[in-house]
Design an enzyme around this catalytic site. Structure first.
Site, PDB file in Angstrom:
ATOM      1  N   GLN A 124      -0.374  -4.784  -0.981  1.00 56.44           N
ATOM      2  CA  GLN A 124      -0.984  -3.649  -1.705  1.00 56.44           C
ATOM      3  C   GLN A 124      -0.016  -3.112  -2.771  1.00 56.44           C
ATOM      4  OE1 GLN A 124      -1.648  -1.592   2.023  1.00 56.44           O
ATOM      5  NE2 GLN A 124      -3.847  -1.564   1.698  1.00 56.44           N
TER       6      GLN A 124
ATOM      7  N   ASP B 106       1.632  -1.164  -5.633  1.00 56.07           N
ATOM      8  CA  ASP B 106       1.288   0.151  -6.207  1.00 56.07           C
ATOM      9  C   ASP B 106       0.970   0.030  -7.684  1.00 56.07           C
ATOM     10  OD1 ASP B 106       2.045   1.405  -3.759  1.00 56.07           O
ATOM     11  OD2 ASP B 106       2.549   3.196  -4.932  1.00 56.07           O
TER      12      ASP B 106
ATOM     13  N   HIS C 261      -3.027   1.789  -5.183  1.00 55.79           N
ATOM     14  CA  HIS C 261      -2.612   0.392  -5.177  1.00 55.79           C
ATOM     15  C   HIS C 261      -3.850  -0.480  -5.296  1.00 55.79           C
ATOM     16  CE1 HIS C 261      -3.225   2.048  -1.110  1.00 55.79           C
ATOM     17  NE2 HIS C 261      -4.011   0.993  -0.988  1.00 55.79           N
TER      18      HIS C 261
ATOM     19  N   ASP D 192      -7.976   8.347  -1.760  1.00 60.20           N
ATOM     20  CA  ASP D 192      -6.989   7.807  -0.824  1.00 60.20           C
ATOM     21  C   ASP D 192      -5.569   8.148  -1.278  1.00 60.20           C
ATOM     22  OD1 ASP D 192      -6.640   5.965   1.481  1.00 60.20           O
ATOM     23  OD2 ASP D 192      -5.574   4.723   0.020  1.00 60.20           O
TER      24      ASP D 192
ATOM     25  N   ASP E 147      -6.541  -4.758   4.869  1.00 62.13           N
ATOM     26  CA  ASP E 147      -6.359  -3.380   5.329  1.00 62.13           C
ATOM     27  C   ASP E 147      -7.722  -2.688   5.322  1.00 62.13           C
ATOM     28  OD1 ASP E 147      -5.502  -0.871   6.038  1.00 62.13           O
ATOM     29  OD2 ASP E 147      -4.574  -0.395   4.104  1.00 62.13           O
TER      30      ASP E 147
ATOM     31  N   GLU F 175      -7.232  12.892   0.512  1.00 61.30           N
ATOM     32  CA  GLU F 175      -6.444  12.567   1.691  1.00 61.30           C
ATOM     33  C   GLU F 175      -5.004  12.882   1.331  1.00 61.30           C
ATOM     34  OE1 GLU F 175      -4.697   9.054   4.467  1.00 61.30           O
ATOM     35  OE2 GLU F 175      -4.959   8.809   2.335  1.00 61.30           O
TER      36      GLU F 175
HETATM   37  C1  NOJ Z   1      -5.053   5.776   3.859  1.00 57.38           C
HETATM   38  C2  NOJ Z   1      -6.216   5.133   4.542  1.00 57.38           C
HETATM   39  O1  NOJ Z   1      -6.878   6.100   5.311  1.00 57.38           O
HETATM   40  C3  NOJ Z   1      -5.664   4.005   5.374  1.00 57.38           C
HETATM   41  O2  NOJ Z   1      -6.654   3.451   6.201  1.00 57.38           O
HETATM   42  C4  NOJ Z   1      -5.079   2.978   4.472  1.00 57.38           C
HETATM   43  O3  NOJ Z   1      -4.439   1.969   5.224  1.00 57.38           O
HETATM   44  C5  NOJ Z   1      -4.056   3.594   3.521  1.00 57.38           C
HETATM   45  N1  NOJ Z   1      -4.466   4.840   2.962  1.00 57.38           N
HETATM   46  C6  NOJ Z   1      -3.748   2.644   2.391  1.00 57.38           C
HETATM   47  O4  NOJ Z   1      -4.843   2.584   1.518  1.00 57.38           O
END
Ligand code: NOJ
Length: 554
Positions: A169, A171, A104, A201, A61, A243
């Site tokens: 991923q 948690d 995670h 994040d 990811d 975020e």
């Molecule tokens: C938000 C991030 O911006 C995104 O790119 C990511 O896939 C997810 N969080 C999981 O970490």
């Protein structure tokens, strides 16, 4: 508490080390390469670099699946390179924010391996388990259409584990005090290596209650204060930029009423409504979003952005509005993602129309908050829709007309550099735009320079001015007896717009155009009329005050 509010008037630039510049010729960008480009970034005028995850990771990811929080992925360099990098940034007065991905880990992290292998391990409780398949295993998936469930069976543990995102991923059990302590340790580690803070994040998920019994997750907002306090005790001017794509009525929970929680948050509400305004020329919903997200403590700040490394999430718009944006900017199903967004870069969305791009960036630079620019947007880079999901907008930086856009000397770059067509590196690259005084890059540099000279936008209070047209947005900022008015025409047609400037210190009537020499004049009642070009914009300083008067910042 020592405090420096540097982030209030910063310009953030977001990049991935792996796709920025490859110095060692292995096809993957690295810290050495990034260091060679720091003078470019400084020249552009940005003040802060936000690095996306660069720690060891299986990279399923884009690095948001970390397998060791205390290291640098060998593909990008070493911890030694990292500290060289933060030093080189400091020398140039640039600050560094890094991603903090602690909702995670990767399933390849030693903690998870240990947790699934040994029920007695202390790490077992670092994750979230269930003996039986939870009834709500299908609820709350973040990537609909790609991710099937939020619980997956693990054969080794003979149990189900929770993962808000992809199944690789798992948690972290963030309610566990040992996990919380580790999280602080991670922050402390990177702070010691010279960063000025973190883009945190998935914050709402980090602080939510997790578990098979949890029907409706509840956010534990107090945790935010703990993170912030720890950080500031270690380093007074370090910050967290969250975020958190949440509704405006919970914003203050993240900032804290007195600004005692997180210093910054991305303004997703304004982001989505900006795209609606760009698509429809109707600025009404954007005005509402600006007012709905207005309240915040003086030390708190929004991060404002247009596109980022994820899809343009339109999930908070009304269905009809979302359809309008889809129709304008992503009509093809292949351009859309996760049933809620568009995965394209900005330039192709706006058809490469220079006037429209300028409007969008001028707007972003003058929305209340700190602008966050995505790498490559300063030259109008495009996307590669053949790549899956969000990868299409993460292609390597286009530096020159050399093979692979000058990104690497290797024959196979980590991701294909966009080649051919209107957005190929042959036409869109830094070297060519540098030589062209009228390029987007040079325009952007001038705009960023001016934006830094207008701290009213970052520091001041704002009011939305009533205009004679719905397709024109006029915002006024006031700070320390200085006022600025920014006007944007969202329509493809030229128009005359009238608005009332409002009171100002000094000579109220003069409107000093900050971007060109056609200044304006308001009448005795403070009314002003201006003819705007299609997608035209103006930045005015109100009153005859010397606009270069130095305002000391906090
Ligand atoms: C938000 C991030 O911006 C995104 O790119 C990511 O896939 C997810 N969080 C999981 O970490």
């Amino acid at each position: 508490m020592v405090n420096d509010l540097w982030y209030k008037n910063a310009i953030v630039y977001c990049l991935s080390v792996g796709t920025f510049m490859d110095a060692n010729g292995d096809g993957i960008g690295d810290f050495q390469g990034l260091m060679r480009r720091l003078d470019y970034l400084q020249g552009l005028g940005i003040t802060t670099i936000w690095l996306m995850p660069f720690q060891p990771s299986p990279c399923r990811d884009n690095g948001y699946d970390i397998s060791d929080y205390y290291n640098v992925d060998p593909r990008y360099g070493t911890l030694g390179d990292f500290t060289e990098f933060t030093h080189a940034c400091r020398q140039r007065g640039l600050r560094v924010l890094i991603d903090l991905v602690v909702n995670h880990t990767s399933d390849q992290h030693a903690w998870f391996k240990e947790a699934r292998r040994d029920p007695q391990s202390k790490y077992r409780d670092w994750y979230v388990w269930s003996k039986k398949k939870p009834a709500n295993a299908k609820d709350g998936v973040v990537f609909p259409g790609v991710q099937k469930s939020t619980w997956t069976y693990d054969k080794e543990a003979s149990m189900w584990y929770f993962h808000r995102f992809y199944d690789f991923q798992p948690d972290l059990n963030t309610a566990n005090p040992y996990v919380q302590a580790e999280l602080l340790k991670i922050m402390g580690f990177w702070i010691q290596l010279g960063v000025s803070g973190f883009r945190m994040d998935a914050v709402p998920f980090v602080i939510a209650t997790k578990g098979a019994q949890v029907k409706k997750p509840v956010e534990q907002y107090d945790m935010l204060r703990t993170f912030r306090e720890f950080l500031q005790w270690r380093e007074g001017d370090a910050i967290i930029l969250a975020e958190a794509n949440v509704l405006p009525d919970t914003d203050m929970q993240y900032f804290g009423d007195e600004g005692e929680r997180l210093q910054m948050m991305f303004n997703f509400q304004v982001n989505q409504n900006t795209f609606y305004a760009l698509a429809s020329a109707d600025t009404g919903p954007l005005k509402k979003a600006l007012l709905a997200t207005k309240a915040r403590a003086a030390t708190a700040q929004w991060g404002v952005f247009l596109r980022n490394h994820d899809e343009l999430d339109l999930g908070r718009l009304a269905p009809q509005q979302r359809e309008t944006v889809f129709a304008a900017f992503g009509p093809d199903p292949g351009m859309q993602l996760y049933e809620r967004g568009i995965r394209r870069r900005l330039a192709p969305m706006l058809d490469g129309d220079r006037h429209r791009l300028e409007l969008a960036y001028s707007l972003m630079l003058t929305l209340p908050g700190t602008p966050v620019v995505r790498y490559g947007d300063e030259i109008g880079m495009g996307d590669d829709l053949r790549l899956p999901e969000r990868e299409c907008a993460r292609t390597p930086m286009q530096w020159s007309t050399e093979p692979h856009g000058g990104f690497t000397k290797h024959s196979r770059p980590v991701s294909r550099v966009i080649s051919g067509g209107p957005y190929g590196f042959e036409r869109v690259n830094v070297a060519s735009q540098r030589r062209d005084p009228n390029s987007l890059l040079n325009w952007m540099e001038r705009m960023i320079r001016m934006r830094k000279e207008v701290p009213e936008i970052s520091w001041g209070d704002f009011a939305i001015l009533r205009t004679s047209r719905d397709d024109v947005l006029a915002i006024r900022f006031d700070w320390r007896n200085n006022s600025v008015v920014c006007v944007h025409n969202f329509s493809p047609a030229a128009c005359t717009v009238k608005f009332r400037v409002g009171p100002a210190a000094g000579d109220t009537r003069t409107l000093v155009n900050l971007l060109s020499d056609d200044h304006g004049e308001a009448d005795a009642a403070g009314r002003h009329a201006v003819v705007l070009e299609p997608y035209g914009y103006r930045w005015y300083r109100v009153g005859g005050l010397d606009y270069l008067l130095k305002r000391s910042e906090v």
